[in-house]
Structures are given as C-alpha cells and as structure tokens.
Design a protein around this motif. Structure first.
Motif, PDB file in Angstrom:
ATOM      1  N   VAL A 184       1.091  -1.661  -0.357  1.00  0.00           N
ATOM      2  CA  VAL A 184       0.205   0.149  -0.290  1.00  0.00           C
ATOM      3  C   VAL A 184       0.940   1.202   0.201  1.00  0.00           C
ATOM      4  N   LEU A 185       1.902   1.364   0.629  1.00  0.00           N
ATOM      5  CA  LEU A 185       2.605   2.449   0.425  1.00  0.00           C
ATOM      6  C   LEU A 185       3.384   2.233  -0.158  1.00  0.00           C
ATOM      7  N   VAL A 186       4.215   1.396  -1.348  1.00  0.00           N
ATOM      8  CA  VAL A 186       4.405   1.619  -2.120  1.00  0.00           C
ATOM      9  C   VAL A 186       3.335   2.368  -3.353  1.00  0.00           C
ATOM     10  N   ALA A 187       2.503   1.936  -3.206  1.00  0.00           N
ATOM     11  CA  ALA A 187       1.097   2.425  -4.197  1.00  0.00           C
ATOM     12  C   ALA A 187       0.698   3.626  -3.864  1.00  0.00           C
ATOM     13  N   LEU A 188       0.948   4.511  -2.641  1.00  0.00           N
ATOM     14  CA  LEU A 188       0.764   5.622  -2.110  1.00  0.00           C
ATOM     15  C   LEU A 188       1.868   6.225  -2.840  1.00  0.00           C
ATOM     16  N   LEU A 189       3.647   5.914  -3.004  1.00  0.00           N
ATOM     17  CA  LEU A 189       4.633   6.818  -3.441  1.00  0.00           C
ATOM     18  C   LEU A 189       4.158   6.798  -4.093  1.00  0.00           C
ATOM     19  N   PHE A 190       3.830   5.639  -5.314  1.00  0.00           N
ATOM     20  CA  PHE A 190       3.678   6.269  -7.299  1.00  0.00           C
ATOM     21  C   PHE A 190       2.427   7.232  -7.278  1.00  0.00           C
ATOM     22  N   LEU A 191       1.546   7.216  -5.913  1.00  0.00           N
ATOM     23  CA  LEU A 191       0.687   8.002  -6.634  1.00  0.00           C
ATOM     24  C   LEU A 191       1.287   9.647  -6.900  1.00  0.00           C
ATOM     25  N   VAL A 192       2.350   9.978  -5.560  1.00  0.00           N
ATOM     26  CA  VAL A 192       2.264  11.112  -5.183  1.00  0.00           C
ATOM     27  C   VAL A 192       3.427  11.751  -6.228  1.00  0.00           C
ATOM     28  N   LEU A 193       4.452  10.592  -6.445  1.00  0.00           N
ATOM     29  CA  LEU A 193       5.001  11.038  -7.213  1.00  0.00           C
ATOM     30  C   LEU A 193       4.856  11.249  -8.844  1.00  0.00           C
ATOM     31  N   TRP A 194       3.924  10.671  -9.117  1.00  0.00           N
ATOM     32  CA  TRP A 194       2.970  10.769 -10.563  1.00  0.00           C
ATOM     33  C   TRP A 194       1.969  12.474 -10.156  1.00  0.00           C
ATOM     34  N   LEU A 195       1.565  12.278  -8.841  1.00  0.00           N
ATOM     35  CA  LEU A 195       0.758  14.071  -9.004  1.00  0.00           C
ATOM     36  C   LEU A 195       2.094  15.027  -9.318  1.00  0.00           C
ATOM     37  N   ILE A 196       3.431  14.438  -8.616  1.00  0.00           N
ATOM     38  CA  ILE A 196       4.336  15.786  -8.541  1.00  0.00           C
ATOM     39  C   ILE A 196       4.846  16.224  -9.323  1.00  0.00           C
ATOM     40  N   ARG A 197       5.356  15.189 -10.534  1.00  0.00           N
ATOM     41  CA  ARG A 197       5.943  14.708 -11.701  1.00  0.00           C
ATOM     42  C   ARG A 197       4.614  15.488 -12.302  1.00  0.00           C
ATOM     43  N   LEU A 214       4.220  20.058   0.262  1.00  0.00           N
ATOM     44  CA  LEU A 214       3.701  19.134   1.008  1.00  0.00           C
ATOM     45  C   LEU A 214       4.020  17.012  -0.453  1.00  0.00           C
ATOM     46  N   LEU A 215       3.671  17.248  -1.133  1.00  0.00           N
ATOM     47  CA  LEU A 215       3.604  16.430  -1.293  1.00  0.00           C
ATOM     48  C   LEU A 215       4.874  15.600  -1.253  1.00  0.00           C
ATOM     49  N   LYS A 216       6.497  17.043  -1.378  1.00  0.00           N
ATOM     50  CA  LYS A 216       7.508  15.769  -1.174  1.00  0.00           C
ATOM     51  C   LYS A 216       7.755  15.367  -0.260  1.00  0.00           C
ATOM     52  N   VAL A 217       7.351  15.913   1.353  1.00  0.00           N
ATOM     53  CA  VAL A 217       7.474  15.899   2.629  1.00  0.00           C
ATOM     54  C   VAL A 217       6.843  14.315   2.379  1.00  0.00           C
ATOM     55  N   VAL A 218       5.464  14.071   1.604  1.00  0.00           N
ATOM     56  CA  VAL A 218       4.776  12.882   2.049  1.00  0.00           C
ATOM     57  C   VAL A 218       5.511  11.618   1.510  1.00  0.00           C
ATOM     58  N   ALA A 219       6.495  12.109   0.325  1.00  0.00           N
ATOM     59  CA  ALA A 219       7.162  11.289  -0.532  1.00  0.00           C
ATOM     60  C   ALA A 219       8.128  10.784   0.112  1.00  0.00           C
ATOM     61  N   VAL A 220       9.003  11.349   0.985  1.00  0.00           N
ATOM     62  CA  VAL A 220       9.893  11.789   1.856  1.00  0.00           C
ATOM     63  C   VAL A 220       9.885  10.418   3.131  1.00  0.00           C
ATOM     64  N   VAL A 221       8.656  10.589   3.791  1.00  0.00           N
ATOM     65  CA  VAL A 221       8.564   9.951   5.262  1.00  0.00           C
ATOM     66  C   VAL A 221       7.617   8.260   3.699  1.00  0.00           C
ATOM     67  N   LEU A 222       7.391   8.338   3.149  1.00  0.00           N
ATOM     68  CA  LEU A 222       6.643   7.430   2.389  1.00  0.00           C
ATOM     69  C   LEU A 222       7.795   6.125   1.889  1.00  0.00           C
ATOM     70  N   VAL A 223       9.337   6.592   1.999  1.00  0.00           N
ATOM     71  CA  VAL A 223      10.228   6.052   1.701  1.00  0.00           C
ATOM     72  C   VAL A 223      10.656   5.715   2.653  1.00  0.00           C
ATOM     73  N   LEU A 224      10.638   6.291   3.706  1.00  0.00           N
ATOM     74  CA  LEU A 224      11.465   5.737   5.232  1.00  0.00           C
ATOM     75  C   LEU A 224      10.997   5.232   5.751  1.00  0.00           C
ATOM     76  N   LEU A 225       9.388   5.369   5.617  1.00  0.00           N
ATOM     77  CA  LEU A 225       8.471   3.929   5.761  1.00  0.00           C
ATOM     78  C   LEU A 225       8.526   2.945   5.236  1.00  0.00           C
ATOM     79  N   ILE A 226       8.150   2.848   4.020  1.00  0.00           N
ATOM     80  CA  ILE A 226       9.015   1.400   2.690  1.00  0.00           C
ATOM     81  C   ILE A 226      10.404   0.969   3.313  1.00  0.00           C
TER      82      ILE A 226
END
Length: 356
Positions: free
Chosen positions: A169-182, A328-340
């Motif tokens: 789930v975290l990996v899927a959320l990370l891809f979603l956040v990266l897509w939104l940033i891109r 905010l999305l970049k911060v969320v991406a960093v947090v998701l990476v740490l959790l993964i």
C-alpha cells in the motif's frame, strides 16, 4: 692473622644480609578451585608467586594439550595477573585442567625460579567422579530422538503478512504522490470539481442575497453592496478596488477608458460613503435605485470569455498545484520512502527471529 680472618667473616656476613634484604619476602603457592569434578568438567589450577618488585621470576611452562599429571590434561591458560604494591609483587597464573577418566590423581609440585633460585609448590590432588550407570537394566536406556520439525502456525507469520500488505500500500501511495508531483496535478478529495464563477456571476449572486435583506441597516446594506461592486471591478478590470477610495476607483476606471455609466456608479459610491461614514440612512426608494444601478452597471460591463479562455480559467482553478502543495507532496514522499525502508528491514529480520 686472626684480625684478617675476622674482617673477612664480617664482610661475608654483610653480603648475605644484603642479599636477603634485596630479595625481601618470597613465597610460591599452588592452589586448585575444586578438588572434585565430574568427568569431562574443568577445574582451575593456579600458581601464585610473591616476591619483591625487582625479582626475576620463571614460571613452569604448562602448555595446552599436555598433561600436568597422569590423566589430568591442561586445556589452556585462562588468566595471568600481576599486582604490584608497596610490599612487593604478586604474580598469579591460572590454567584450566580436566580429565576424562574416573579416579584420584595427584598434581605434582611445580618448580618456580626466582632470581635463578628454584622453589617448589606444594603437591595437590584432583578427584574425578562419574555418574552411576544402571547396567543391570538396559531397557531404561533410550536411543536419541530424531529431529522434529516445528508445526507451521499462522499466528507467528501474521505480523509479517500484514507488514507486507502495508508495504505494498505504501509503495502504491508513493507512486501516486510521485505521479502527482511529476504531472503537477492537484489531488481532489471532493469528486465534484469546483464551479467556475465569472466576476459578474459572483457579484450578482451577492446582490441577489442582499435583495432578500432590504430591511438591513443602511451601513450594513451599503457595505455589502459596495463590497460586491469593488470585488467585481477588481476582477473585471484589474483595479485594486478593495484597497481604494471611491474617488480613486472612479479615476482608475476613467484611466482604463471605462466611461459608460461612470456617473451613476460615482453617485452610488458617494451614497454608500455617506451611509457608512456619516450615518446617513437612505430611503427605500434610494436603496432600490442604487441596487438597480449596481445591477445595470454589472450587466452592461460584464465580459463573457470565449470557450478557449474558459478552459484555461478552469485549469487554473482545478488543475495545477501551488508551491505549498508541491512541497507538502515531497514531504509525504520522503515519509513514505522511510516507512517502506522500515518495512523492508522488518521483513528481512522477522524470518530470522522466527527460525532462530
């Protein structure tokens, strides 16, 4: 002749006394921490030497895998300690010894040399005992059991399973956040997109609400009426009408060539200033006239964008992210990476802990 012999004897006596004084108190002692051990167990055999600080001491060479006596084997030297104080020096060496045969074995004296002089430790003994075995009843002896496999239990592996699901789930959320940033898309939690209201639509909506409150006090009535007009002028003509006086608004519109109904608008703003600042209370007929002036001015000066312009305005309203949203999305991406990374570490160590 007698005098010379007496002198020689005195010199020899003084030399012996000097040697004794130089050597000081000396002692050599052997000890064992247990005089009885089980077969295959270990005991600690120690030699302690007490002498002065400058004495040269030579301990016996008791090497590992050799025998200190018949059937008593030296395993290794386990300790070597030297303590020096005011009274002299104490040297203690300790060896681990064992035996694999039952019996009483003497430990012979060991020779220690101090300044070349030989000293003997006292003899000791070590008794080795074994377990009593009932040889008359061999049926009581059982062969070794085979290695048994532990049963598989889901309860032990459920934490790993849930962690793996959470990781996906975290990996899927990370891809979603990266897509939104891109793609710089805004994430909408409301499924209905925001409705685009043009400047004249927002102004007329505010005036329609005000028409339902005709009995409102003059100051409140004209404040709301002019606020709707000021916001319309600011968005329609790009004039900072919200921060301007009435005369400055008229001058700004005149400078932009907006002369249509400018006189009526000026009368409306002046009447509103009297109601707000001079506590003038206009009559109902005056209110109705000023309301009609505001509606007519908006209707005759409004601008209807083309379809292309409407599309651009809608994208600006609902499309791209702001700088704060991207941060905010970049911060969320960093947090998701740490959790993964944390879940990966857990999934690596969890099977090791279960199987160990």
């Amino acid at each position: 002749m007698k005098k010379q012999a007496l002198t020689t004897f005195m010199l020899l006596l003084m030399g012996v006394a000097g040697i004794k004084a130089q050597n000081g108190p000396m002692s050599v002692k052997a000890s064992i921490d247990s005089i009885e051990i089980m077969i295959g167990s270990q005991a600690h055999y120690s030699i302690t030497v007490q002498t002065d600080k400058s004495a040269r001491v030579e301990l016996p060479k008791l090497e590992p895998r050799t025998y200190i006596s018949d059937k008593v084997e030296i395993i290794d030297r386990v300790a070597a300690d030297t303590v020096t104080d005011k009274s002299g020096r104490t040297i203690t060496h300790t060896w681990a010894v064992t035996s694999f045969e039952e019996g009483l074995y003497p430990l012979p004296p060991q020779q220690v040399k101090i300044n070349g002089q030989a000293f003997q430790t006292e003899p000791l003994a070590l008794k080795v005992i074994t377990l009593e075995v009932d040889t008359l009843h061999p049926e009581n002896f059982y062969p070794p059991k085979d290695v048994q496999n532990n049963p598989f239990m889901w309860q032990e592996w459920l934490p790993m399973l849930w962690t793996f699901i959470a990781q996906q789930v975290l990996v899927a959320l990370l891809f979603l956040v990266l897509w939104l940033i891109r793609n710089r898309r805004r994430l909408h939690f409301n499924l209905r997109p925001k409705k685009l209201l043009l400047p004249h639509e927002k102004a007329l909506a505010g005036i329609n609400l005000l028409q339902q409150e005709k009995d409102a006090p003059g100051k409140a009535y004209y404040t709301r009426l002019t606020d709707s007009m000021r916001l319309y002028i600011a968005e329609r003509f790009g004039i900072n009408a919200l921060e301007m006086t009435s005369s400055e608004i008229i001058a700004g519109l005149y400078a932009k060539g907006q002369k249509h109904l400018l006189g009526e608008l000026q009368l409306l703003l002046e009447a509103a200033d009297l109601a707000k600042f001079a506590k003038h209370e206009p009559t109902p007929e005056q209110r109705e006239t000023h309301m009609d002036t505001a509606v007519r001015y908006i209707e005759e000066s409004k601008y209807i964008p083309t379809p292309e312009e409407m599309k651009v305005m809608k994208e600006k309203l609902n499309g791209k992210q702001t700088t704060g949203e991207r941060r905010l999305l970049k911060v969320v991406a960093v947090v998701l990476v740490l959790l993964i990374l944390a879940t990966i570490t857990y999934l690596i160590h969890f099977p090791i802990e279960i199987l160990s």
